[in-house]
Design a protein around this motif. Structure first.
Motif, PDB file in Angstrom:
ATOM      1  N   CYS A 165       9.634   2.680   0.678  1.00  0.00           N
ATOM      2  CA  CYS A 165       9.148   1.832   1.097  1.00  0.00           C
ATOM      3  C   CYS A 165       7.812   1.695   0.971  1.00  0.00           C
ATOM      4  O   CYS A 165       6.479   1.155   1.142  1.00  0.00           O
ATOM      5  CB  CYS A 165       9.603   0.833   2.743  1.00  0.00           C
ATOM      6  N   ILE A 166       7.517   2.971   1.658  1.00  0.00           N
ATOM      7  CA  ILE A 166       6.053   3.351   2.397  1.00  0.00           C
ATOM      8  C   ILE A 166       5.975   5.428   1.106  1.00  0.00           C
ATOM      9  O   ILE A 166       6.559   6.266   1.613  1.00  0.00           O
ATOM     10  CB  ILE A 166       5.620   4.105   2.993  1.00  0.00           C
ATOM     11  N   ARG A 184       0.968   4.812   2.675  1.00  0.00           N
ATOM     12  CA  ARG A 184       0.748   4.302   1.784  1.00  0.00           C
ATOM     13  C   ARG A 184       2.416   2.480   1.587  1.00  0.00           C
ATOM     14  O   ARG A 184       2.966   3.539   0.818  1.00  0.00           O
ATOM     15  CB  ARG A 184       0.533   4.182  -0.035  1.00  0.00           C
ATOM     16  N   PRO A 185       1.803   1.732   1.558  1.00  0.00           N
ATOM     17  CA  PRO A 185       3.151   0.524   0.900  1.00  0.00           C
ATOM     18  C   PRO A 185       3.552   0.742  -0.667  1.00  0.00           C
ATOM     19  O   PRO A 185       3.109   0.867  -1.545  1.00  0.00           O
ATOM     20  CB  PRO A 185       3.091  -0.891   1.712  1.00  0.00           C
ATOM     21  N   GLY A 188       5.403  -3.863  -4.101  1.00  0.00           N
ATOM     22  CA  GLY A 188       5.808  -5.218  -3.402  1.00  0.00           C
ATOM     23  C   GLY A 188       6.140  -5.073  -1.581  1.00  0.00           C
ATOM     24  O   GLY A 188       6.914  -5.947  -1.852  1.00  0.00           O
ATOM     25  N   ILE A 189       5.731  -4.222  -1.437  1.00  0.00           N
ATOM     26  CA  ILE A 189       6.140  -3.749  -0.275  1.00  0.00           C
ATOM     27  C   ILE A 189       5.338  -4.155   1.087  1.00  0.00           C
ATOM     28  O   ILE A 189       4.207  -4.411   0.527  1.00  0.00           O
ATOM     29  CB  ILE A 189       6.092  -2.853   0.769  1.00  0.00           C
ATOM     30  N   GLN A 190       5.375  -5.596   1.808  1.00  0.00           N
ATOM     31  CA  GLN A 190       3.982  -6.134   2.448  1.00  0.00           C
ATOM     32  C   GLN A 190       4.186  -5.663   4.135  1.00  0.00           C
ATOM     33  O   GLN A 190       5.013  -6.169   4.544  1.00  0.00           O
ATOM     34  CB  GLN A 190       3.604  -6.964   2.585  1.00  0.00           C
ATOM     35  N   PRO A 191       3.812  -4.289   4.523  1.00  0.00           N
ATOM     36  CA  PRO A 191       4.100  -3.919   6.086  1.00  0.00           C
ATOM     37  C   PRO A 191       3.539  -4.952   6.904  1.00  0.00           C
ATOM     38  O   PRO A 191       2.545  -5.756   6.384  1.00  0.00           O
ATOM     39  CB  PRO A 191       3.814  -2.805   6.135  1.00  0.00           C
ATOM     40  N   GLU A 192       4.798  -5.164   8.019  1.00  0.00           N
ATOM     41  CA  GLU A 192       3.422  -5.467   9.034  1.00  0.00           C
ATOM     42  C   GLU A 192       4.081  -4.969  10.496  1.00  0.00           C
ATOM     43  O   GLU A 192       5.197  -4.860  10.811  1.00  0.00           O
ATOM     44  CB  GLU A 192       4.273  -7.623   9.208  1.00  0.00           C
ATOM     45  N   TRP A 202       8.774 -15.337  12.776  1.00  0.00           N
ATOM     46  CA  TRP A 202       9.000 -14.417  12.108  1.00  0.00           C
ATOM     47  C   TRP A 202      10.416 -14.678  12.491  1.00  0.00           C
ATOM     48  O   TRP A 202      10.777 -15.194  13.245  1.00  0.00           O
ATOM     49  CB  TRP A 202       8.770 -13.010  13.154  1.00  0.00           C
TER      50      TRP A 202
END
Length: 205
Positions: A165-166, A184-185, A188-192, A202
């Protein structure tokens, strides 16, 4: 590491206990239960992550008391198995240099000659999976195993995510890698970041 009947392994390496989120996990007890269904296991090597004693059986050996001996280059170095959260255990055998964080911590206890006796000139990239390793393990892996010349891709991912994921790579040419950080992500990964109160939109788990 827990054995499975399909692996036909003869030895298992584990710890007396694990520490996760401030909680103690009885790893040795889990291995003891697994070994009962694996008649090929001849030895269980137990490292001591905590000071708490564990019951040692006839197959058990204190890892700290064992001299390390290099494995044959013609045999698999290890078998990596996914965690018990999977309905079907998945196994991969290999002798590469992408290792779990716990394996790095284990090797820190031993003399550097165990690593430096091998020709590592062909190595181009080092990798660590699971969770980012601490700074001590990062610098040891980078300087001792990779001779300070190989990028160390220290990733964050879990069994539940099914992949990285990162991670510090892939990235732009020359992008910095900061020790002990996944950075770094992945594609396709969007960390929140979430606090104690999730945003209204959410989805509930």
């Amino acid at each position: 590491m827990c054995p499975t009947p399909s692996s036909q392994c003869k030895a298992v390496v584990t710890c007396n206990q694990g520490v996760r989120g401030g909680q103690l996990i009885d790893l040795k007890a889990t291995v003891d239960a697994a070994v009962k269904s694996c008649p090929t296991v001849q030895h269980v090597f137990v490292a001591h992550r905590t000071e708490n004693p564990v019951e040692m059986g006839p197959l058990d050996v204190h890892l700290e008391e064992c001299p390390l001996r290099p494995p044959s280059v013609l045999r698999s170095l290890w078998t990596v198995r996914t965690s018990c959260s999977c309905s079907t255990l998945q196994e991969v055998q290999g002798d590469g240099l992408r290792v779990h964080e716990a394996f790095s911590y284990l090797l820190l206890k031993y003399d550097e000659s165990f690593v430096k006796q091998y020709d590592r000139s062909s190595l181009r990239t080092l990798g660590s999976v699971g969770e980012p390793i601490n700074r001590e393990a990062w610098h040891w892996f980078h300087q001792v195993v990779g001779d300070g010349r190989c990028p160390l891709v220290d990733t964050w991912w879990q069994t539940e995510t099914g992949g990285v994921c990162i991670a510090p790579r892939p990235a732009e040419d020359g992008a910095a890698i900061i020790p002990a950080m996944a950075m770094r992500p992945f594609f396709g990964i969007q960390p929140e970041l979430l606090g104690e109160k999730s945003p209204p939109d959410w989805p509930a788990s």
